[in-house]
Design a protein around this motif. Structure first.
Motif, short mmCIF file in Angstrom:
data_model
loop_
_atom_site.label_atom_id
_atom_site.label_comp_id
_atom_site.label_asym_id
_atom_site.label_seq_id
_atom_site.Cartn_x
_atom_site.Cartn_y
_atom_site.Cartn_z
N ARG A 128 36.74 39.93 39.00
CA ARG A 128 37.43 39.32 40.14
C ARG A 128 38.55 40.19 40.69
O ARG A 128 39.03 39.98 41.79
N ASP A 129 39.01 41.16 39.93
CA ASP A 129 40.08 42.03 40.39
C ASP A 129 39.61 43.11 41.36
O ASP A 129 40.41 43.88 41.86
N ASN A 130 38.30 43.17 41.62
CA ASN A 130 37.78 44.16 42.56
C ASN A 130 38.42 44.05 43.93
O ASN A 130 38.64 45.04 44.61
N LEU A 131 38.70 42.84 44.35
CA LEU A 131 39.27 42.63 45.67
C LEU A 131 40.63 43.32 45.79
O LEU A 131 40.89 44.04 46.75
N GLN A 132 41.47 43.14 44.80
CA GLN A 132 42.79 43.78 44.83
C GLN A 132 42.67 45.30 44.67
O GLN A 132 43.41 46.06 45.29
N ALA A 133 41.71 45.74 43.84
CA ALA A 133 41.53 47.17 43.65
C ALA A 133 41.02 47.84 44.93
O ALA A 133 41.31 48.99 45.20
N SER A 134 40.26 47.09 45.74
CA SER A 134 39.71 47.64 46.97
C SER A 134 40.70 47.62 48.12
O SER A 134 40.45 48.19 49.18
N LYS A 135 41.84 46.97 47.93
CA LYS A 135 42.81 46.79 49.00
C LYS A 135 43.23 48.12 49.63
O LYS A 135 43.29 48.24 50.85
N SER A 136 43.47 49.12 48.81
CA SER A 136 43.94 50.40 49.35
C SER A 136 42.86 51.12 50.14
O SER A 136 43.16 51.90 51.03
N GLY A 137 41.58 50.83 49.84
CA GLY A 137 40.50 51.51 50.55
C GLY A 137 40.01 50.79 51.78
O GLY A 137 39.25 51.34 52.57
N LEU A 138 40.42 49.54 51.96
CA LEU A 138 39.95 48.75 53.10
C LEU A 138 40.98 48.74 54.22
O LEU A 138 42.18 48.72 53.97
N GLN A 139 40.49 48.73 55.44
CA GLN A 139 41.38 48.52 56.58
C GLN A 139 41.91 47.10 56.46
O GLN A 139 41.27 46.22 55.89
N SER A 140 43.07 46.85 57.03
CA SER A 140 43.70 45.53 56.88
C SER A 140 42.81 44.41 57.39
O SER A 140 42.76 43.34 56.80
N GLU A 141 42.06 44.65 58.47
CA GLU A 141 41.17 43.62 59.01
C GLU A 141 40.05 43.31 58.02
O GLU A 141 39.71 42.15 57.79
N ASN A 142 39.47 44.33 57.41
CA ASN A 142 38.41 44.11 56.44
C ASN A 142 38.93 43.49 55.15
O ASN A 142 38.24 42.71 54.51
N PHE A 143 40.15 43.85 54.76
CA PHE A 143 40.73 43.22 53.57
C PHE A 143 40.96 41.73 53.82
O PHE A 143 40.65 40.90 52.96
N ALA A 144 41.45 41.40 55.01
CA ALA A 144 41.65 39.98 55.35
C ALA A 144 40.32 39.25 55.36
O ALA A 144 40.22 38.11 54.89
N LYS A 145 39.28 39.89 55.85
CA LYS A 145 37.94 39.28 55.86
C LYS A 145 37.44 39.09 54.43
O LYS A 145 36.84 38.06 54.11
N ALA A 146 37.69 40.07 53.56
CA ALA A 146 37.28 39.95 52.16
C ALA A 146 38.01 38.80 51.47
O ALA A 146 37.42 38.06 50.67
N ILE A 147 39.28 38.62 51.79
CA ILE A 147 40.05 37.48 51.24
C ILE A 147 39.44 36.17 51.73
O ILE A 147 39.28 35.22 50.96
N ARG A 148 39.09 36.11 53.01
CA ARG A 148 38.47 34.89 53.54
C ARG A 148 37.11 34.63 52.89
O ARG A 148 36.74 33.48 52.65
#
Length: 142
Positions: A39-59
């Motif tokens: 489940r920590d993949n989302l936080q680990a991917s934060k630095s590699g994702l654009q802010s819009e894609n990170f927000a989409k991943a959170i949603r």
């Protein structure tokens, strides 16, 4: 002969997997996907994702959690409608598969941040879940 009413329960889990698949694709695009992180993949991917894609991943993660919170009521309604004699089968079958369609719309609305559509789809899905339970209860001969 296939009992399509009961088949709606495992088929409905596909609606729950769609946000998970979308989130996985976004994390892999971020370049930091590691199966060992779970489940920590989302936080680990934060630095590699654009802010819009990170927000989409959170949603996506939120839509997935919402599915797991509300699916048991739906599954109980389908099972109750299936095993209660005298229940109008076609109506309950329509509600069971209608719920799947509405949840797919809900997932899309949640992921793409369409608040009104998301709220409407959520309300319709909940109404269907409880309608299945109420229909079974009203037709029960116990």
């Amino acid at each position: 002969m296939v009992n399509w009413m009961l088949m709606a329960v495992p088929i409905s889990t596909i609606a729950g997997l769609l946000p998970t698949i979308n989130k996985l694709v976004l994390c892999i695009k971020g370049g930091k996907f590691d199966p060992a992180l779970g489940r920590d993949n989302l936080q680990a991917s934060k630095s590699g994702l654009q802010s819009e894609n990170f927000a989409k991943a959170i949603r996506c993660a939120n839509a997935e959690s919402n599915f797991y919170e509300h699916w048991p009521v739906y599954a109980a309604g389908v099972l109750a409608a299936n095993f209660t004699p005298g229940v109008p089968r076609l109506a309950c079958l329509s509600m069971a598969y209608g719920w799947i369609g509405v949840r797919i719309v809900y997932n899309g609305a949640y992921i793409y941040d369409k608040h009104r559509l998301r709220s409407t789809a959520f309300g319709v899905a909940e109404a269907i879940s409880y309608a299945l339970l109420i229909t079974a209860g009203l037709n029960s001969t116990f």
